[in-house]
Scaffold this active site. Sequence first.
Site, mmCIF file in Angstrom:
data_model
loop_
_atom_site.group_PDB
_atom_site.id
_atom_site.type_symbol
_atom_site.label_atom_id
_atom_site.label_comp_id
_atom_site.label_asym_id
_atom_site.label_seq_id
_atom_site.Cartn_x
_atom_site.Cartn_y
_atom_site.Cartn_z
ATOM 1 N N LEU C 223 -25.351 -129.307 -9.543
ATOM 2 C CA LEU C 223 -25.096 -128.054 -8.826
ATOM 3 C C LEU C 223 -24.370 -127.049 -9.719
ATOM 4 O O LEU C 223 -23.372 -127.371 -10.352
ATOM 5 C CB LEU C 223 -24.257 -128.362 -7.582
ATOM 6 C CG LEU C 223 -24.104 -127.219 -6.579
ATOM 7 C CD1 LEU C 223 -25.443 -126.852 -5.974
ATOM 8 C CD2 LEU C 223 -23.096 -127.598 -5.507
ATOM 9 N N ASP C 224 -24.847 -125.837 -9.764
ATOM 10 C CA ASP C 224 -24.195 -124.741 -10.508
ATOM 11 C C ASP C 224 -24.147 -124.992 -12.007
ATOM 12 O O ASP C 224 -23.349 -124.392 -12.716
ATOM 13 C CB ASP C 224 -22.754 -124.493 -10.013
ATOM 14 C CG ASP C 224 -22.720 -124.099 -8.549
ATOM 15 O OD1 ASP C 224 -23.748 -123.620 -8.056
ATOM 16 O OD2 ASP C 224 -21.670 -124.250 -7.917
ATOM 17 N N GLU C 225 -24.982 -125.909 -12.522
ATOM 18 C CA GLU C 225 -24.916 -126.171 -13.963
ATOM 19 C C GLU C 225 -26.261 -126.011 -14.644
ATOM 20 O O GLU C 225 -26.427 -126.422 -15.789
ATOM 21 C CB GLU C 225 -24.349 -127.580 -14.224
ATOM 22 C CG GLU C 225 -22.914 -127.698 -13.773
ATOM 23 C CD GLU C 225 -22.177 -128.856 -14.434
ATOM 24 O OE1 GLU C 225 -22.739 -129.469 -15.375
ATOM 25 O OE2 GLU C 225 -21.057 -129.133 -13.997
#
Lengths: 280, 280, 280, 280
Positions: C223-225
């Site tokens: 997530l978010d990476e």
Amino acid sequence: MPENPQIILIECPDRKGLIHAVTDVLLRHGMNIIQNSEFVDHESGRFYMRTAVEDALDQNRVTGELQAVLPPGASVRFPGREKRRVVILATKEYHCLGDLLLRHAFGDLNAEILAVISNHSELEGLVRRFDIPFSFIPHEGKSRTEHEAAILAELARFDPEYVILAKYMRVLTAGFINRFPSRMINIHHSFLPAFTGANPYRQAYERGVKIIGATAHFVTEKLDEGPIIAQGILPVGHNHTVEDMVQAGRDVEKSVLARAVKLVLDERVFLCGQRTIIFE
Amino acid sequence: MPENPQIILIECPDRKGLIHAVTDVLLRHGMNIIQNSEFVDHESGRFYMRTAVEDALDQNRVTGELQAVLPPGASVRFPGREKRRVVILATKEYHCLGDLLLRHAFGDLNAEILAVISNHSELEGLVRRFDIPFSFIPHEGKSRTEHEAAILAELARFDPEYVILAKYMRVLTAGFINRFPSRMINIHHSFLPAFTGANPYRQAYERGVKIIGATAHFVTEKLDEGPIIAQGILPVGHNHTVEDMVQAGRDVEKSVLARAVKLVLDERVFLCGQRTIIFE
Amino acid sequence: MPENPQIILIECPDRKGLIHAVTDVLLRHGMNIIQNSEFVDHESGRFYMRTAVEDALDQNRVTGELQAVLPPGASVRFPGREKRRVVILATKEYHCLGDLLLRHAFGDLNAEILAVISNHSELEGLVRRFDIPFSFIPHEGKSRTEHEAAILAELARFDPEYVILAKYMRVLTAGFINRFPSRMINIHHSFLPAFTGANPYRQAYERGVKIIGATAHFVTEKLDEGPIIAQGILPVGHNHTVEDMVQAGRDVEKSVLARAVKLVLDERVFLCGQRTIIFE
Amino acid sequence: MPENPQIILIECPDRKGLIHAVTDVLLRHGMNIIQNSEFVDHESGRFYMRTAVEDALDQNRVTGELQAVLPPGASVRFPGREKRRVVILATKEYHCLGDLLLRHAFGDLNAEILAVISNHSELEGLVRRFDIPFSFIPHEGKSRTEHEAAILAELARFDPEYVILAKYMRVLTAGFINRFPSRMINIHHSFLPAFTGANPYRQAYERGVKIIGATAHFVTEKLDEGPIIAQGILPVGHNHTVEDMVQAGRDVEKSVLARAVKLVLDERVFLCGQRTIIFE
């Protein structure tokens, strides 16, 4: 990437197969291309190429072989791997000059600053702090031609590859400018082409702009119209006085000039008519 | 902060004690000031104040009391707390108009868009998608005066407080402009005062600029010289064609116009000669 | 430059002579290279090349000949010259979706938007205004797996090349994400890697940041990476409430997502581990 | 605007009538307010006011009268009109320090730089060029407490109002930090809160960010979490190596630190919990 690669700069009319022809020559010499940039300007039909190769090469032989496969009139250059020889012209303002002197003192500029020449003496103390020769060549009592002749004589002593106008506030004649074609960089205190001429910050204040800028460009005969190398901006508001804008402008001027100088000294800038091609 | 405060706008010659005098009146009426901004333009000697108070107040009485303590000729305004009545003029380009229609449709604009008027029919479909009246008033076969008269007649039907020129590409006469003093907002496709006139992106391309911009301004009689409300920029490079610059320009145009419209509709913009005072 | 050139995308381990080998094949097929970009990632030893040629070519034959001269495992792709097939996922916020629908409606997106899928019904009206199919697939009463299965079934109907998450606010499972490797683009409401997780604007407000940002990235399991495609920022100050930051954030989100979508759809983005190579 | 006005800084719990009460006192003393800024933080219910008056005033009497009309616990300050007394701590990097020394040498900093203290000797030559005392206090062979005690002893000699950490690369203990509450400014080489901890540029490179930043903040016990004063950014791309990012980062670091130092020295910064209020 290797620290100090050999740069090859090619410019010629565009035609099919140029990249292949160039890489063919380089490969035959065993060169390893570590960075490569090309651009075709479809309006003028010109081809531009900047290649970095790992190893030293026989420049005369490679130039000859490249010329043989490129269109007539092609320009092939191998910039030296040593630092560029630079002289700076300034007047009274310290911010651009000081910034360049600092970078130079710590080896962050791909240049040897040979001297600073100024028509005023205010900056002598600063320049001497950095152990750089300072030449004070006042313009008072001299005609423009005499003053420029004196500066040219001083420049001749140092024989620089590039001349940087770090807030040098005298208009230069065509005769002077043409001595350094594409080799003289100026910082203009506005977002060109806005606010040409005198007092750009006063003009900007009265016009109520919300952004001020600065423009670094090559110097050409037409004042404020040389090819643009770099531009930067800073937001301002109604609470900025003219003096506040001047102060803010200094910060954007010095960072824009530093960026332009770095691009030019690293041989990343081609001229394409009145425009620049920049291979970052 | 309360959702929908009452705004009070004051403008007058500067003199000692103005803030005290204004807050004195407001306090006597039991007003709680929740946001307050003042500015003195020391060049013109004008005082500007924008105050937000929590509660409704008796505007006539407060105005009278403020006028009594302010210098002669003071302007005191209480903008309505309802949405502003707005008409948009456009031509063929959708990006600024579409952006405003979207914000309006979802309640993000402090405005009621009463109608869109255009001298071309291309945008009718877009406007109708948003259930907004669209008036097609072609200029072909009409003199400039006749065309403007037709638009003014249409505007009269809607009686807008503000007129937004969202890429309306016809030059307006002084007669038209003076009907909406400080009430007509335009988006200009350049970083004014650079590249006035026609084909700004072609000009910018040929000049080889590294940054393009857009300027939102109030419309005044002097073309491209109205007081600037907002400006924005976008970096470009040698690999941008004119068409790429036009495309990039659209994005900065629409965001700059939206910002300016929001500032004006939220009553955050004062005029100070050719400049704007903006209380953000 | 020709309007709609054929793009060739090559990725392989780096070795000497790659550019020469590729241009050799293209020349033998009579191709005229009109734009060419290469990059070597010296950390991973990977070579990336994007070439635009003027004319159509026999893709099977050229691919075979390129594979024959490139290192084993080389990837050679010829993206179609027709518009990309895209489905958008959204939730309740209109700004990113609306911006893409507008661009699409006027042909400024190199994509055909096949459908919009949402777990809420708020945006149905907007989507229908643009005559695009809207699929309302609520998540209430469904397990995450059931909800994703329903979305996947709907996506299967449209068989998109790319999925754009235009403020789709549900966390996706690895199983879902892995169906669209490097083909799903998300807009994250912060300047990643700052403020991951929930309520980024609340976080930014409490941290007192002076700049807020947005990040468009490919969606990966972490997530978010995912690899970052584009980022943008906007200055803020102490006078911005959380709600003001959210409003300002929307403008930067929509412009950053639009930029990223354009780069991806124009086949200008390569993946290089967790990083993107972008040939602008 | 007068060159060197008297600044008055007020901070207290918010309540109705504060501006009126303050201006009442100032008027009775015949003061002419030339610039005035207020802010109410509606979350904490705190009131902040910065006022510039033209003339000197009896600070004790005015303070007493203001305290009498303000809520209990109000802070009233009259910063001195002389330059601020500053000591700079640095380590090995010259760019932020050099920039401050340059501005100081030409009178553009509202400060007297009393000394530079460093745990390395690399910068001694630079500092001596500017005729500023340089104290080399190495940390080798000392415990952290011993090293800090030595620095504190040196600082005690100069008794600075502000301490500027211009790329001082040692973590400071709470004991040290608490000696300079809201009086120590640091420049952090990232866009906080992203990339806290070591090697931020390496982290940024591996994360593939498209923008790098820098953050100037007050130093508090929590590492990298002090109230932010200023932030800046610079775009980067896949062709930037880690070293390129470090170099680019230096330029944004030095401009962000200079901006923050100017704001603080001009008494434009209030603390509001973990946030700063900045009256520009």
